[in-house]
Design an enzyme around this catalytic site. Structure first.
Site, short mmCIF file in Angstrom:
data_model
loop_
_atom_site.label_atom_id
_atom_site.label_comp_id
_atom_site.label_asym_id
_atom_site.label_seq_id
_atom_site.Cartn_x
_atom_site.Cartn_y
_atom_site.Cartn_z
CE LYS A 151 -4.01 1.92 2.50
NZ LYS A 151 -4.92 1.72 3.64
CB SER A 202 -8.19 3.51 2.38
OG SER A 202 -7.37 2.98 3.42
CB SER A 237 -8.51 0.63 5.32
OG SER A 237 -9.22 1.81 5.09
N1 GLN Z 1 -13.25 4.17 5.61
C1 GLN Z 1 -12.73 4.57 6.88
C2 GLN Z 1 -12.25 6.00 6.80
O1 GLN Z 1 -12.43 6.59 5.78
C3 GLN Z 1 -11.62 3.66 7.29
C4 GLN Z 1 -10.39 3.90 6.53
C5 GLN Z 1 -9.23 3.10 7.03
O2 GLN Z 1 -9.40 2.07 7.70
N2 GLN Z 1 -8.05 3.59 6.73
O3 GLN Z 1 -11.73 6.55 7.72
#
Ligand code: GLN
Length: 445
Positions: free
Chosen positions: A52, A127, A151
């Site tokens: 990532k 994400s 995410s």
């Molecule tokens: N979708 C959640 C957010 O936007 C979690 C994102 C994540 O786990 N990095 O914060």
């Protein structure tokens, strides 16, 4: 083969932001030579991996999918990157993500969205959507992602792969670009549970460079994959199976529960009374921490610098042009929640509710081995479907967020299809008991 596959499909899937063809080929040659003469093989020898793009890689562009970091080349490796290298992996490239890990669909990437390999018109989740899509499309053998509110698990569910969020403190966050430091954890996205056990084995453990990494022994995860879950006590919170869960998702999860029962597990319904407050709590704590963490991107120290007539103007131009709309929204929300006069009403209150959510889980884990439910309330949605309404987007994380607030480990494992798209089963464990959730997921798989 990995590079060939990327060449074939990534024009459509767009899982990668950077493909390091030259570096990967060099590394492969180097490993060929090493493996020819060395007796000892690394645990993940010669496997191509995607990282990532919020994991620092020395000399290899690390953008967090932000225009602000479009040219940023770290001068050091994240601890997990060092550990993978020691296990003899080959980094093929850096995967796409929502900017600074803020999002659930990869549509917040500052460069381009990733497409779900199962249906290119749908999102891969987020994400860590690039990591999930890269594994699902066969572009890499496995990938690393990060999970602050879901995410790793939600994109794993959407793309039909396995995603594991370890206990907070299990894996070093050194070199992970911080989003919300009290919630972030790095974990693997893999094709199956056994692979997840291998990767966790390599990346887990205390690290002096991360003061929040825990001094807890790392068990031999593979030895726990026995296939035996007889007598295991499974709690199913009614809040995770109720309103808002798509019928197709609920049906697959019910089938999964029946399968666990067949394997000898004992299943009972429980309640997480404060679960309703989890999303609101998260969207105070995560943006608050993010607003502080992202203060460092001033155009002076990292990444892209925009011209300004004086220093303040330089900051303003860099941040206005560099950050996308969702990142700006979070910085504003977080700054507001931390301001004097509002701190007690919002941030402090959220911290208190966080404790209540953690206690809900503690009570359940006094009697049960694992908590099980869906990973996400829906299957992968269409690109564009939720992007205009942040609140509906935030609600997609309703089932994963409580786990981060409580700091617990959880895995998402594929459990069938709904409308032709994968559904994920989420298995949540006690703190530092990744071994049990891996055992359950492996027996189920
Ligand atoms: N979708 C959640 C957010 O936007 C979690 C994102 C994540 O786990 N990095 O914060």
């Amino acid at each position: 083969e990995s590079l060939k596959r990327i060449e074939e499909v990534d024009g459509q899937v767009k899982a990668f932001l950077t493909v390091d063809e030259e570096g990967a080929r060099k590394r492969a040659d180097q490993l060929d030579a090493e493996l020819a003469k060395e007796e000892k093989r690394g645990l993940l020898a010669a496997l191509p991996v995607g990282l990532k793009d919020n994991l620092c890689t020395e000399g290899l562009r690390t953008t967090c999918a932000s225009k602000l970091l479009a040219n940023y080349q770290p001068i050091y490796n994240a601890t997990v990157v060092e550990k993978l290298a020691a296990a003899q992996t080959i980094t093929v490239g850096k995967t796409n993500m929502d900017e600074f890990a803020m999002g659930s669909s990869n549509e917040n990437s500052g460069f381009y969205p990733t497409h779900n390999p199962w249906d290119l018109e749908r999102v891969p989740g987020g994400s860590s959507g690039g990591s999930a899509a890269a594994v699902a499309a066969g572009e890499v053998y496995f990938a690393l992602g990060s999970d602050t509110g879901g995410s790793i698990r939600q994109p794993a569910a959407f793309c039909g792969v396995v995603g594991l969020k370890p206990t907070y403190g299990r894996v070093s966050r050194y070199g992970l670009v911080a989003y919300a430091s009290s919630l972030d954890q790095i974990g693997p996205l893999t094709k199956n549970v056994e692979d997840a056990a291998y990767v966790l084995q390599v990346i887990a453990g205390h690290d002096a460079k991360d003061s929040t990494s825990a001094k807890v022994d790392v068990p031999d995860y593979l030895s726990h994959l026995t296939g035996d879950i007889r007598g295991l006590k499974v709690a199913v919170p009614k809040e995770m199976m109720g309103e808002g869960i798509e019928p197709g998702v609920r049906e697959q999860v019910k089938n999964a529960l029946a399968k666990l029962e067949e394997l000898g597990a004992v299943i009972e319904e429980v309640s997480l009374p404060h679960a309703d407050y989890a999303v609101a709590t998260y969207y105070l704590i995560a943006p608050a921490e993010a607003s502080s963490n992202l203060a460092r991107y001033d155009g002076v120290r990292y990444g892209v610098r925009k011209e300004g007539k004086n220093l303040l103007d330089l900051y303003l131009e860099t941040r206005s042009q560099g950050f996308g709309p969702e990142v700006k929204r979070r910085i504003m929300l977080g700054t507001y929640a931390l301001s004097s006069g509002y701190y007690d009403a919002y941030y402090l209150k959220a911290q208190k509710v966080r404790t209540l959510i953690r206690q809900d889980f503690e009570q359940i884990f006094a009697k049960y081995d694992v908590v099980v439910g869906p990973t996400a309330p829906t299957i992968a949605f269409k690109i564009g479907e939720k992007i205009d309404n942040p609140l509906t987007m935030y609600l997609n994380d309703i089932l994963t967020i409580p786990v981060n607030l409580a700091g617990l480990p959880a895995i998402s494992v594929p459990c069938g299809l709904s409308e032709g798209m994968p559904v994920g089963l989420q298995i949540i464990g006690k703190a530092f008991d990744e071994a049990t959730i891996l055992r359950v997921a492996h027996a189920f798989e």
